[in-house]
Design an enzyme around this catalytic site. Structure first.
Site, PDB file in Angstrom:
ATOM      1  N   CYS A  79       0.847  -1.248   0.005  1.00  0.00           N
ATOM      2  CA  CYS A  79      -0.057  -0.095  -0.013  1.00  0.00           C
ATOM      3  C   CYS A  79       0.855   1.038  -0.077  1.00  0.00           C
ATOM      4  O   CYS A  79       1.529   1.568  -0.980  1.00  0.00           O
ATOM      5  CB  CYS A  79      -0.840  -0.033   1.317  1.00  0.00           C
ATOM      6  SG  CYS A  79      -2.291   1.126   1.011  1.00  0.00           S
ATOM      7  N   HIS A 188      -3.631  -4.873  -0.124  1.00  0.00           N
ATOM      8  CA  HIS A 188      -3.145  -5.331   1.240  1.00  0.00           C
ATOM      9  C   HIS A 188      -3.177  -6.996   1.257  1.00  0.00           C
ATOM     10  O   HIS A 188      -4.231  -7.593   1.583  1.00  0.00           O
ATOM     11  CB  HIS A 188      -4.107  -4.924   2.326  1.00  0.00           C
ATOM     12  CG  HIS A 188      -4.026  -3.411   2.541  1.00  0.00           C
ATOM     13  ND1 HIS A 188      -3.094  -3.173   3.751  1.00  0.00           N
ATOM     14  CD2 HIS A 188      -4.450  -2.389   2.151  1.00  0.00           C
ATOM     15  CE1 HIS A 188      -2.872  -1.687   3.603  1.00  0.00           C
ATOM     16  NE2 HIS A 188      -4.075  -1.348   2.781  1.00  0.00           N
ATOM     17  N   GLU A 190      -2.003  -8.970   3.629  1.00  0.00           N
ATOM     18  CA  GLU A 190      -2.417  -9.567   4.926  1.00  0.00           C
ATOM     19  C   GLU A 190      -3.855  -9.068   5.170  1.00  0.00           C
ATOM     20  O   GLU A 190      -4.263  -9.871   6.209  1.00  0.00           O
ATOM     21  CB  GLU A 190      -1.573  -8.537   5.924  1.00  0.00           C
ATOM     22  CG  GLU A 190      -2.025  -7.166   6.279  1.00  0.00           C
ATOM     23  CD  GLU A 190      -1.713  -6.216   5.060  1.00  0.00           C
ATOM     24  OE1 GLU A 190      -2.157  -4.956   5.489  1.00  0.00           O
ATOM     25  OE2 GLU A 190      -1.146  -6.405   4.014  1.00  0.00           O
TER      26      GLU A 190
END
Length: 208
Positions: A79, A188, A190
């Site tokens: 990001c 993202h 994650e």
């Protein structure tokens, strides 16, 4: 051991949780000396480019990241961490960034229209990525997966050959970059469930 760069840009705990789930050892630090002992570096973040650069310079992390890159240490940008590796961002009227990759960070145009409908900025939510080439991080990653995005800006490298994947949100923009020992994602991983975790696992196992 993976080092997570702490430059007061937030969103570090979600990366740590993903690494915990994958049973990958990690350390979060703003101290370049602690991060130098790590085999790989994750450079995440949310927020504004200008304040993030101020923090990087304050802690000496700007020089650390440049040194790690030129030494061949595998680095993953996420990001804001993807945007800051470029040379300059349009954010805050123009912000000089790290310059690991030649190119700029651009804001989504206004109005942003697709199929006659106005699209929202920030681009927020799940979207697909069209992968353009093979890469070790894409091993066993199915092409129809979607990933989680939250951003108003996107990277635009000068060399299109380093674009690993693109995404459509009113315009088609680079959402994945790969250059030497550096990979970066505008989304993202994650927060993207199984496909994102697979990207992170592949990064941990990546032999540059």
């Amino acid at each position: 051991m993976i080092g997570i760069v702490d430059y007061q840009a937030g969103n570090l705990t979600s990366v740590a949780r993903a690494l915990d789930y994958l049973k990958i050892p990690w350390v979060i630090s703003s101290d370049p000396e602690k991060l130098k002992s790590c085999e790989k570096i994750i450079f995440p973040g949310v927020g504004a480019a200008c304040s993030a650069m101020e923090s990087l310079i304050k802690f000496g992390l700007d020089d650390f990241l440049k040194e790690a890159f030129y030494k061949g240490v595998p680095i993953m940008g996420i990001c804001l961490g993807t945007q800051i590796i470029m040379e300059e961002s349009e954010e805050d009227g123009g912000t000089k960034t790290l310059g690991l990759i030649s190119g700029r960070v651009l804001r989504f145009p206004y109005p942003l229209i697709e199929d006659g409908k106005h699209l929202k900025v920030p681009h927020m939510g799940w979207n697909s990525v069209s992968w353009l080439k093979e890469h070790p991080l894409l091993k066993e990653v199915e092409p129809d997966y979607e990933y989680y995005f939250v951003h108003s800006y996107y990277p635009q490298p000068e060399n299109s050959d380093i674009v690993l994947g693109v995404t459509s949100h009113g315009i088609t923009f680079p959402s994945g970059l790969a250059y030497k020992n550096l990979v970066a994602f505008q989304f993202h991983p994650e927060k993207s469930g199984r496909p994102g975790l697979k990207l992170i696992k592949n990064f941990y196992e990546w032999k540059v």
